[in-house]
Design an enzyme around this catalytic site. Structure first.
Site, PDB file in Angstrom:
ATOM      1  N   SER A 241       0.831  -1.222   0.000  1.00  0.00           N
ATOM      2  CA  SER A 241       0.000   0.000   0.000  1.00  0.00           C
ATOM      3  C   SER A 241       0.859   1.263   0.000  1.00  0.00           C
ATOM      4  CB  SER A 241      -0.976   0.008   1.182  1.00  0.00           C
ATOM      5  OG  SER A 241      -0.309  -0.253   2.393  1.00  0.00           O
ATOM      6  N   HIS A 271      -1.847  -8.887   1.820  1.00  0.00           N
ATOM      7  CA  HIS A 271      -1.570  -7.621   2.521  1.00  0.00           C
ATOM      8  C   HIS A 271      -2.751  -7.330   3.464  1.00  0.00           C
ATOM      9  CE1 HIS A 271       0.189  -3.842   3.356  1.00  0.00           C
ATOM     10  NE2 HIS A 271      -0.200  -3.137   2.313  1.00  0.00           N
ATOM     11  N   HIS A 318       5.795 -12.700   7.601  1.00  0.00           N
ATOM     12  CA  HIS A 318       6.005 -11.313   7.163  1.00  0.00           C
ATOM     13  C   HIS A 318       7.196 -11.254   6.222  1.00  0.00           C
ATOM     14  CE1 HIS A 318       6.436  -6.949   7.256  1.00  0.00           C
ATOM     15  NE2 HIS A 318       5.157  -6.951   7.609  1.00  0.00           N
ATOM     16  N   ARG A 327       2.802  -4.808  16.862  1.00  0.00           N
ATOM     17  CA  ARG A 327       1.399  -4.380  16.677  1.00  0.00           C
ATOM     18  C   ARG A 327       0.460  -5.494  17.146  1.00  0.00           C
ATOM     19  NH1 ARG A 327       1.662  -3.034  10.401  1.00  0.00           N
ATOM     20  NH2 ARG A 327       2.556  -5.124  10.491  1.00  0.00           N
ATOM     21  N   ASP A 373      -2.317  -8.523  11.569  1.00  0.00           N
ATOM     22  CA  ASP A 373      -3.666  -8.970  11.204  1.00  0.00           C
ATOM     23  C   ASP A 373      -4.157 -10.161  12.027  1.00  0.00           C
ATOM     24  OD1 ASP A 373      -3.868  -7.041   9.162  1.00  0.00           O
ATOM     25  OD2 ASP A 373      -2.619  -8.281   7.874  1.00  0.00           O
TER      26      ASP A 373
HETATM   27  N1  CMX Z   1       1.420 -19.924   6.172  1.00  0.00           N
HETATM   28  C1  CMX Z   1       1.914 -20.875   5.331  1.00  0.00           C
HETATM   29  N2  CMX Z   1       2.999 -20.691   4.553  1.00  0.00           N
HETATM   30  C2  CMX Z   1       3.630 -19.515   4.670  1.00  0.00           C
HETATM   31  C3  CMX Z   1       3.206 -18.504   5.548  1.00  0.00           C
HETATM   32  C4  CMX Z   1       2.047 -18.737   6.309  1.00  0.00           C
HETATM   33  N3  CMX Z   1       1.529 -17.825   7.139  1.00  0.00           N
HETATM   34  N4  CMX Z   1       4.048 -17.459   5.437  1.00  0.00           N
HETATM   35  C5  CMX Z   1       4.967 -17.797   4.518  1.00  0.00           C
HETATM   36  N5  CMX Z   1       4.705 -19.046   4.035  1.00  0.00           N
HETATM   37  C6  CMX Z   1       5.395 -19.751   2.961  1.00  0.00           C
HETATM   38  C7  CMX Z   1       5.291 -18.940   1.681  1.00  0.00           C
HETATM   39  O1  CMX Z   1       4.016 -19.141   1.060  1.00  0.00           O
HETATM   40  C8  CMX Z   1       6.469 -19.467   0.893  1.00  0.00           C
HETATM   41  O2  CMX Z   1       6.108 -20.727   0.382  1.00  0.00           O
HETATM   42  P1  CMX Z   1       6.541 -21.198  -1.122  1.00  0.00           P
HETATM   43  O3  CMX Z   1       8.042 -21.115  -1.113  1.00  0.00           O
HETATM   44  O4  CMX Z   1       5.988 -22.572  -1.220  1.00  0.00           O
HETATM   45  O5  CMX Z   1       5.922 -20.210  -2.052  1.00  0.00           O
HETATM   46  C9  CMX Z   1       7.511 -19.678   1.982  1.00  0.00           C
HETATM   47  O6  CMX Z   1       6.792 -19.810   3.223  1.00  0.00           O
HETATM   48  C10 CMX Z   1       8.522 -18.557   2.117  1.00  0.00           C
HETATM   49  O7  CMX Z   1       7.814 -17.331   2.298  1.00  0.00           O
HETATM   50  P2  CMX Z   1       8.441 -16.149   3.183  1.00  0.00           P
HETATM   51  O8  CMX Z   1       9.691 -15.695   2.490  1.00  0.00           O
HETATM   52  O9  CMX Z   1       8.558 -16.564   4.605  1.00  0.00           O
HETATM   53  O10 CMX Z   1       7.306 -15.057   3.120  1.00  0.00           O
HETATM   54  P3  CMX Z   1       7.043 -13.949   2.002  1.00  0.00           P
HETATM   55  O11 CMX Z   1       7.920 -12.782   2.295  1.00  0.00           O
HETATM   56  O12 CMX Z   1       7.116 -14.537   0.641  1.00  0.00           O
HETATM   57  O13 CMX Z   1       5.529 -13.587   2.273  1.00  0.00           O
HETATM   58  C11 CMX Z   1       3.622 -13.033   3.563  1.00  0.00           C
HETATM   59  C12 CMX Z   1       5.127 -12.830   3.387  1.00  0.00           C
HETATM   60  C13 CMX Z   1       3.111 -12.080   4.641  1.00  0.00           C
HETATM   61  C14 CMX Z   1       2.891 -12.721   2.255  1.00  0.00           C
HETATM   62  C15 CMX Z   1       3.394 -14.534   3.984  1.00  0.00           C
HETATM   63  O14 CMX Z   1       4.007 -14.776   5.215  1.00  0.00           O
HETATM   64  C16 CMX Z   1       1.924 -14.899   4.041  1.00  0.00           C
HETATM   65  O15 CMX Z   1       1.346 -15.258   3.012  1.00  0.00           O
HETATM   66  N6  CMX Z   1       1.267 -14.786   5.267  1.00  0.00           N
HETATM   67  C17 CMX Z   1      -0.126 -15.024   5.400  1.00  0.00           C
HETATM   68  C18 CMX Z   1      -0.934 -13.814   4.903  1.00  0.00           C
HETATM   69  C19 CMX Z   1      -0.786 -12.626   5.853  1.00  0.00           C
HETATM   70  O16 CMX Z   1      -0.886 -12.756   7.051  1.00  0.00           O
HETATM   71  N7  CMX Z   1      -0.570 -11.432   5.280  1.00  0.00           N
HETATM   72  C20 CMX Z   1      -0.544 -10.179   6.049  1.00  0.00           C
HETATM   73  C21 CMX Z   1       0.837  -9.537   6.139  1.00  0.00           C
HETATM   74  C22 CMX Z   1       0.776  -8.237   6.910  1.00  0.00           C
HETATM   75  C23 CMX Z   1       0.168  -7.165   6.074  1.00  0.00           C
HETATM   76  O17 CMX Z   1       0.766  -6.768   5.043  1.00  0.00           O
HETATM   77  O18 CMX Z   1      -0.940  -6.716   6.395  1.00  0.00           O
END
Ligand code: CMX
Length: 441
Positions: A241, A271, A318, A327, A373
């Protein structure tokens, strides 16, 4: 001119001169290198932006102008009788860079009240959408309808001097922030309360009035809104954002266009939409298990099922953080103070006891800890706000404070059109084959 605008101008001129000097002397200094993995994997860790309002530390979490969330809770002015920080104060801190006094905060509350009138055509535009439209869609449409009043767009069309961009950006920023709670509350009442709208209360602070217009007059809900609006406001510049608002603003799109773009990014499930996904996931878990407060073992089984279905555990992980998000902790403290025995809130805490170990055991998740979140929905449900599709709008109203304060800085510092270089895989392969030299800017 307004006092806060004068103060911002002085600060921006000082920093502008400093940056000019830094670039003159050190403009060619290298601050990092870029790997192929980074350009293919979301540019993680590439330092490529300057955002003055806040800075994220992977282990400590967010600091706003150097202040952590517990420090803000202690030092920012509060509402009368309240103990949570007023978001007006955080906006002042992000924009001006100094801790505000109570008088500064009151000045901002009054300023935003003066600017808060939303023209009827904005509501008519929202009304043109089916009531079933997602609240974030209605919110962005509301922001776009407000754009017709942009001072920046008007003055640019009249031939504004580039030295004045910051001033028109400031005016649009203040108008937008003043009006967003009214638009958001309108959407909430339209969608969930049969269009039974509530007029603003000019005696309340910005977040307190927002709670009032949504129909929540419990003093502790107002406190929750003050905390919520403060902790969601900013998370440095690279999140979707903030980055989108900054990117679109770099084309000199006015603050309304820029914020609407940023809000479209916030509406993504990785996000801001994650806050609705979390509570939806918890409701589904409780329904499937047919219990109010699942045991640790039950949570564990459900989490494994979610992962087995190829889904992420919402609210965990994250891109930058590597510890429990402060937070999340601030909301947990609020829960302990105001609703320690609420079964849904206790479920969130039980999930917190369970999920990190499971995610860690996968060996690929870089951060197994909860983000912002993971907690917010349970606190809102406690007060009766069960309409989880609306939660990202709350996040959006708060996020506007940070991304718009940053946009003021972007224009005041004369930041350039953003235009990074992209490449094709064909070119990458010829680099790797040594057929072409890697370009270095
Ligand atoms: N549950 C399951 N798997 C997860 C995970 C979770 N909560 N968080 C990361 N992973 C997985 C990723 O999908 C990725 O898998 P692949 O290699 O198979 O694609 C792997 O772990 C490595 O990811 P990462 O480097 O740890 O995380 P990213 O930086 O790529 O992504 C985020 C970060 C937030 C998108 C991810 O942790 C996620 O999808 N979390 C759940 C959604 C969420 O809570 N989003 C809100 C974030 C805060 C905000 O912006 O508001």
């Amino acid at each position: 001119m307004e006092e806060i605008k004068d103060r911002f101008k002085v600060k921006a001129e000082e920093l502008g001169a400093e940056i000019k000097e830094i670039l003159k002397t050190h403009g060619k200094k290298k601050i990092g290198e870029v790997t192929l993995s980074q350009i293919y994997q979301g540019m993680r860790g590439i330092t490529g932006l300057v955002t003055e309002t806040s800075l994220l530390d992977a282990n400590e979490g967010i600091r706003f102008r150097g202040y952590s969330i517990p420090e803000l809770q202690k030092d920012l002015p509060k509402a009368k009788g309240g103990s949570e920080p007023l978001p007006e104060g955080l906006f002042y801190l992000m924009l001006v860079g100094d801790m505000p006094t109570e008088a500064d905060v009151n000045m901002l509350t009054a300023n935003w009240q003066r600017r808060s009138h939303v023209p009827n055509y904005v509501f008519d535009t929202i009304e043109a959408l089916p009531v079933s439209a997602h609240p974030m869609t209605q919110f962005v449409v509301g922001i776009m309808a407000l754009q017709t009043g942009s001072q920046f767009a008007k003055k640019y069309a009249e031939g504004m001097n580039k030295k004045d961009y910051w001033s028109a950006t400031f005016d649009d920023t203040m108008d937008l922030i003043a009006r967003l709670p009214r638009i958001a509350a309108y959407i909430y009442r339209r969608k969930y309360k049969n269009g039974d709208h509530i007029q603003p209360n000019g005696l309340l602070d910005w977040a307190g009035n927002f709670a009032h217009m949504m129909g929540y007059n419990d003093e502790s809900f107002k406190e929750l809104m003050r905390l919520y609006m403060t902790i969601h406001a900013d998370h440095e510049g690279g999140n979707v954002s903030a980055h989108t608002t900054h990117l679109v603003g770099s084309a000199l799109s006015d603050p309304f266009l820029s914020l609407a773009a940023g809000m479209n990014g916030l509406a993504g499930p990785l996000h801001g939409l994650a806050n609705q996904e979390v509570i939806k996931w918890i409701f589904e878990m409780r329904k499937e298990l047919d219990v109010e407060l699942p045991t640790k073992k039950q949570v564990e089984t459900y989490v494994k099922k979610t992962l087995g279905e190829g889904k992420v555990v919402p609210g965990y992980g994250h891109a930058v953080l590597r510890k429990t998000d402060p937070r999340f902790s601030a909301q947990m403290e609020f829960g302990k103070k105001h609703m320690p025995n609420d079964p849904l809130v206790k479920t969130v805490w039980r999930i917190y006891e369970t999920v990190p170990d499971i995610l860690s055991s996968l060996g690929k998740v870089k951060n197994p800890w909860p983000n912002v979140d993971a907690h917010s929905g349970a606190l809102l449900v406690h007060y009766g706000m069960v309409e989880y599709e609306f939660y990202t709008v709350l996040f959006g109203v708060s996020r506007a404070l940070g991304v718009l304060a940053s946009l003021c800085w972007d224009r005041a510092l004369g930041f350039a059109l953003e235009r990074p270089k992209s490449v094709t895989t064909e070119l990458v392969k010829s680099w790797l084959d040594g057929k072409e030299e890697i370009w270095e800017g």
